[in-house]
Design an enzyme around this catalytic site. Structure first.
Site, short mmCIF file in Angstrom:
data_model
loop_
_atom_site.label_atom_id
_atom_site.label_comp_id
_atom_site.label_asym_id
_atom_site.label_seq_id
_atom_site.Cartn_x
_atom_site.Cartn_y
_atom_site.Cartn_z
N ASP A 1 17.77 80.47 18.48
CA ASP A 1 19.05 80.05 19.06
C ASP A 1 19.34 78.58 18.72
O ASP A 1 20.40 78.06 19.10
CB ASP A 1 19.11 80.33 20.56
CG ASP A 1 18.06 79.59 21.36
OD1 ASP A 1 17.24 78.87 20.76
OD2 ASP A 1 18.05 79.74 22.61
N SER A 2 18.44 77.94 17.97
CA SER A 2 18.76 76.63 17.37
C SER A 2 20.02 76.73 16.52
O SER A 2 20.65 75.72 16.21
CB SER A 2 17.58 76.14 16.52
OG SER A 2 17.18 77.13 15.60
N ASP B 1 15.64 85.44 18.79
CA ASP B 1 15.63 84.80 20.10
C ASP B 1 16.54 85.51 21.09
O ASP B 1 17.66 85.91 20.75
CB ASP B 1 16.19 83.37 19.96
CG ASP B 1 15.11 82.32 20.01
OD1 ASP B 1 13.97 82.63 20.39
OD2 ASP B 1 15.42 81.17 19.67
N LYS C 1 11.86 86.92 21.13
CA LYS C 1 11.22 85.73 21.72
C LYS C 1 12.06 85.25 22.90
O LYS C 1 13.29 85.29 22.82
CB LYS C 1 11.11 84.63 20.66
CG LYS C 1 10.69 83.27 21.23
CD LYS C 1 10.33 82.29 20.15
CE LYS C 1 11.46 81.43 19.64
NZ LYS C 1 12.12 80.60 20.67
N GLU D 1 6.06 74.39 21.60
CA GLU D 1 6.98 73.35 21.10
C GLU D 1 6.73 72.02 21.79
O GLU D 1 6.73 71.94 23.03
CB GLU D 1 8.43 73.81 21.32
CG GLU D 1 9.45 72.79 20.85
CD GLU D 1 10.87 73.32 20.73
OE1 GLU D 1 11.12 74.53 20.95
OE2 GLU D 1 11.76 72.51 20.40
O1 KIV Z 1 15.53 78.34 18.28
C1 KIV Z 1 14.62 77.95 17.53
O2 KIV Z 1 14.81 77.65 16.36
C2 KIV Z 1 13.29 77.84 18.10
C3 KIV Z 1 12.28 77.01 17.35
C4 KIV Z 1 12.57 75.58 17.57
C5 KIV Z 1 10.89 77.37 17.70
O3 KIV Z 1 13.03 78.36 19.14
#
Ligand code: KIV
Length: 272
Positions: free
Chosen positions: A55-56, A94, A123, A190
């Site tokens: 979700d980044s 995510d 995740k 993280e």
């Molecule tokens: O959303 C994402 O990219 C993440 C990573 C920073 C592990 O959760």
């Protein structure tokens, strides 16, 4: 030694069991985020074992200040894009903010990421043992995420290193062990001190993938836009611009892959 990906391994789709075997034989696991078919193809062709549709994307693709506005439909869309060109890497998607507030909602959201997106693992952030247990019972493979939890940013009050005090370090170790017991197949850690991440990686039999968590995790993940130096915001101190060492994106992925495999990334300069 050049540990470049061997073509003999091409096209055999990886599962979390392959990652477990890598941990057992001491081979570092490589992971990058991806949100589209072009990056997914290049990452996969490099031999990077795991792609995270994180979700980044809310920050690096959509331009938001946090990951909170990302929707389930956004992640489904980007996971479908990634899956279309991914032959071998394991793809994790995510669960966005508030799409897993109860075990039942988590199961409905995870089912969409798997059935519509094509993700192999889902995740989510935090030590929600009840949710892991419920998802695992339905046959869903789960990746945990502890340490800095960007979806909790307004509670945390900033993107800070977690687990620095003894009590919070102990809580992180206990949460990691509880997630493993509940059935997560992988854990992302993280922004935690390298020494704490080493202890957690040693105590867990499942693979632990670090981001800002030092060199002793079983693998590493970075946000792809950060490691190419193309994010609009400030690059986190634990990341590194791999594109500055080469003249192509493929080259940057290969350098990252080899650096993680050989234990050359992260260095102490990228750790806490
Ligand atoms: O959303 C994402 O990219 C993440 C990573 C920073 C592990 O959760």
């Amino acid at each position: 030694m050049n540990t470049s990906y061997s073509s003999s391994l091409a096209n055999k789709p990886l599962t979390h069991l392959n990652l477990l075997e890598m941990k057992q034989r001491g081979e570092k696991i490589t992971c990058l985020t991806a949100y589209d078919a072009s990056f997914s193809a290049l990452i996969d062709e490099t031999g990077i074992e795991v792609i995270l549709v994180g979700d980044s994307l809310g920050m690096v693709v959509q331009g938001h200040a946090t990951t909170l506005p990302v929707t389930l439909d956004d992640i489904i869309y980007h996971t479908r894009c990634v899956m279309r060109s991914c032959q071998r890497a394991l793809v994790i998607a995510d669960l966005p903010f508030m799409t897993y507030s109860t075990p039942e909602l988590a199961a409905q959201s995870a089912a969409q990421l798997i059935q519509l997106g094509g993700a192999q693992l889902v995740k989510f952030e935090g030590a929600r043992i009840d949710i892991v247990a419920f998802l695992v019972k339905q046959g869903i493979a789960v990746c945990g995420h502890l340490g800095l939890l960007p979806q909790f940013i307004h509670q945390i009050g900033g993107y800070k290193v977690q687990g620095k005090a003894c009590d919070s370090a102990d809580k992180l170790i206990n949460d990691a062990l509880a997630l493993q017991k509940a059935g997560v197949s992988l854990l992302i850690l993280e922004c935690v001190p390298a020494e704490l991440a080493r202890k957690i990686s040693e105590q867990l039999h499942i693979p632990v993938i670090g981001i800002g968590a030092g060199a002793d995790c079983d693998g590493q993940v970075l946000v792809v836009y950060d490691m190419l130096g193309i994010s609009t915001g400030k690059r986190p101190s634990f990341s590194k611009n791999f594109l500055s060492e080469t003249n192509s994106i493929e080259g940057a992925f290969k350098i990252y892959y080899n650096a993680v495999k050989q234990g050359d990334f992260p260095t102490s300069a990228h750790s806490f």
